[in-house]
Design a protein around this motif. Structure first.
Motif, PDB file in Angstrom:
ATOM      1  N   SER A 112       6.311   6.993 -13.015  1.00  0.00           N
ATOM      2  CA  SER A 112       5.369   6.108 -13.704  1.00  0.00           C
ATOM      3  C   SER A 112       5.721   5.958 -15.179  1.00  0.00           C
ATOM      4  O   SER A 112       5.500   4.898 -15.779  1.00  0.00           O
ATOM      5  CB  SER A 112       3.941   6.650 -13.556  1.00  0.00           C
ATOM      6  OG  SER A 112       3.026   5.864 -14.292  1.00  0.00           O
ATOM      7  N   ILE A 115       7.918   3.030 -15.908  1.00  0.00           N
ATOM      8  CA  ILE A 115       7.386   1.700 -15.608  1.00  0.00           C
ATOM      9  C   ILE A 115       6.506   1.270 -16.772  1.00  0.00           C
ATOM     10  O   ILE A 115       5.586   1.990 -17.167  1.00  0.00           O
ATOM     11  CB  ILE A 115       6.579   1.709 -14.297  1.00  0.00           C
ATOM     12  CG1 ILE A 115       7.486   2.097 -13.121  1.00  0.00           C
ATOM     13  CG2 ILE A 115       5.933   0.339 -14.050  1.00  0.00           C
ATOM     14  CD1 ILE A 115       6.746   2.296 -11.807  1.00  0.00           C
ATOM     15  N   ILE A 121       8.415  -5.447 -10.607  1.00  0.00           N
ATOM     16  CA  ILE A 121       9.261  -4.461  -9.942  1.00  0.00           C
ATOM     17  C   ILE A 121       9.700  -4.985  -8.582  1.00  0.00           C
ATOM     18  O   ILE A 121       8.908  -5.585  -7.854  1.00  0.00           O
ATOM     19  CB  ILE A 121       8.490  -3.137  -9.750  1.00  0.00           C
ATOM     20  CG1 ILE A 121       7.992  -2.604 -11.102  1.00  0.00           C
ATOM     21  CG2 ILE A 121       9.343  -2.094  -9.042  1.00  0.00           C
ATOM     22  CD1 ILE A 121       6.841  -1.627 -10.974  1.00  0.00           C
ATOM     23  N   THR A 123      11.183  -3.672  -4.918  1.00  0.00           N
ATOM     24  CA  THR A 123      11.434  -2.484  -4.110  1.00  0.00           C
ATOM     25  C   THR A 123      11.927  -2.898  -2.734  1.00  0.00           C
ATOM     26  O   THR A 123      11.600  -3.980  -2.234  1.00  0.00           O
ATOM     27  CB  THR A 123      10.170  -1.594  -3.989  1.00  0.00           C
ATOM     28  OG1 THR A 123      10.531  -0.336  -3.394  1.00  0.00           O
ATOM     29  CG2 THR A 123       9.079  -2.265  -3.172  1.00  0.00           C
ATOM     30  N   ILE A 134       5.190   3.488  -8.145  1.00  0.00           N
ATOM     31  CA  ILE A 134       4.564   2.194  -8.425  1.00  0.00           C
ATOM     32  C   ILE A 134       3.046   2.322  -8.430  1.00  0.00           C
ATOM     33  O   ILE A 134       2.361   1.818  -9.337  1.00  0.00           O
ATOM     34  CB  ILE A 134       5.026   1.160  -7.379  1.00  0.00           C
ATOM     35  CG1 ILE A 134       6.532   0.913  -7.505  1.00  0.00           C
ATOM     36  CG2 ILE A 134       4.252  -0.144  -7.529  1.00  0.00           C
ATOM     37  CD1 ILE A 134       7.127   0.110  -6.355  1.00  0.00           C
ATOM     38  N   VAL A 146       4.812  -6.685  -7.930  1.00  0.00           N
ATOM     39  CA  VAL A 146       5.897  -6.171  -7.107  1.00  0.00           C
ATOM     40  C   VAL A 146       6.453  -7.266  -6.194  1.00  0.00           C
ATOM     41  O   VAL A 146       5.696  -8.047  -5.611  1.00  0.00           O
ATOM     42  CB  VAL A 146       5.425  -4.980  -6.242  1.00  0.00           C
ATOM     43  CG1 VAL A 146       6.549  -4.498  -5.323  1.00  0.00           C
ATOM     44  CG2 VAL A 146       4.942  -3.837  -7.114  1.00  0.00           C
TER      45      VAL A 146
END
Length: 309
Positions: A112, A115, A121, A123, A134, A146
């Motif tokens: 974390s 981020i 993001i 994934t 996340i 995401v």
């Protein structure tokens, strides 16, 4: 659930994910061992070695499996009596399972921190550790978005988007081949790992290396989230990790394939991402650059040099 039932479910991917596979293997060994009633220690140890081999043959690429088996069986092999062996088997298996679960939350804490508020993001696959990073960032109050891939042919991405949705995270679901198209909108890529070699290369779900290449081209950082028991000790001596190839029926129905006499379906489950494409590996022990993978194998997994021979 018997050891053989566990083995079948690991092989069929009913039990999936490197961490879950490792935990189920440890639990299966414990229950199997405690159910045995051997006449002497040597017989017990032989039966446990046979049980270990059954599990080890299920998924050749998931290094978490042999690491879990090695950690549990090391104590059984060193025991002096049957009672001692069973006691150590139970204690070590339970400790491994607890540590495995706690590892994910520790990885989430470290992950974390990498981020940022406002990050988008990307994934790939369904990594418990990567998703934990996340979700922890979201719980820490960071506004994130995401992009999650579908993950053909088993569609593990469906599990990922459900997990993210339930956590209240804004998510876009994309086909695997769209990763390059959306990479320009991504600030950070996070994946898990099924195995990490001594030189820091990462074996993960097929398609990971393509995403890593796109991220490198776009100067997008790539982080790998992985527990220490996913590091591959035998790569120290030059062993290559066996890449599992799954049945063709996962890609094309057999009824279609039977009419295509000149077609062979290839279905590798994993690929290898070079260390040069990875910026950071997040473990429960902290964040390391890929080139420090050897320290994890040496200091935390407890493999001795003679075990590599």
């Amino acid at each position: 659930m018997s050891l053989y039932e566990t083995a079948d479910k690991i092989k069929s991917m009913e039990i999936r994910g490197a961490g879950r596979i490792a935990r189920y293997a440890a639990q299966a060994l414990k229950e199997h061992g405690n159910g045995l009633k051997p006449s002497d220690l040597n017989t017990f140890q032989r039966e446990m070695e046979k049980a270990s081999e059954v599990l080890l043959k299920t998924r050749p690429t998931a290094v978490s499996l042999p690491n879990a088996v090695n950690i549990v069986m090391r104590e059984v092999r060193a025991a002096g009596t049957i009672e001692d062996a069973k006691e150590k088997l139970t204690k070590t298996a339970d400790s491994f399972i607890e540590d495995s679960i706690n590892s994910v939350s520790k990885i989430a804490e470290f992950g974390s921190r990498h981020i940022k508020d406002g990050d988008t993001i990307l994934t790939h696959c369904n990594s418990e550790a990567a998703l934990a990073c996340i979700i922890k960032a979201h719980e820490d109050g960071k506004e994130i978005e995401v992009f999650a891939t579908e993950v053909r042919p088993r569609n593990q991405g469906l599990i990922t988007i459900k997990t993210l949705n339930d956590a209240g995270i804004k998510t876009s679901f994309i086909v695997d081949s769209a990763a390059r198209y959306y990479m320009k909108r991504v600030n950070l890529a996070i994946t898990g790992a099924d195995a990490i070699t001594v030189n820091g290369a990462v074996v993960n779900k097929i398609g990971t290396s393509q995403i890593a290449l796109c991220a490198k081209e776009s100067r997008t950082p790539l982080i790998v989230a992985a527990e220490t028991y996913k590091f591959a000790p035998k790569t120290v001596s030059g062993d290559l990790i066996d890449i599992e190839e799954r049945p063709s029926s996962e890609v094309l129905d057999d009824s279609i394939l039977k009419d295509l006499k000149n077609v062979r379906v290839r279905n590798p489950a994993f690929d290898v991402t070079p260390a040069a494409y990875i910026d950071l590996i997040i473990t429960e022990k902290g964040a390391i650059p890929p080139e420090m993978a050897y320290t994890i194998i040496k200091e935390y997994l407890g493999w001795k040099i003679e075990e590599f021979s």
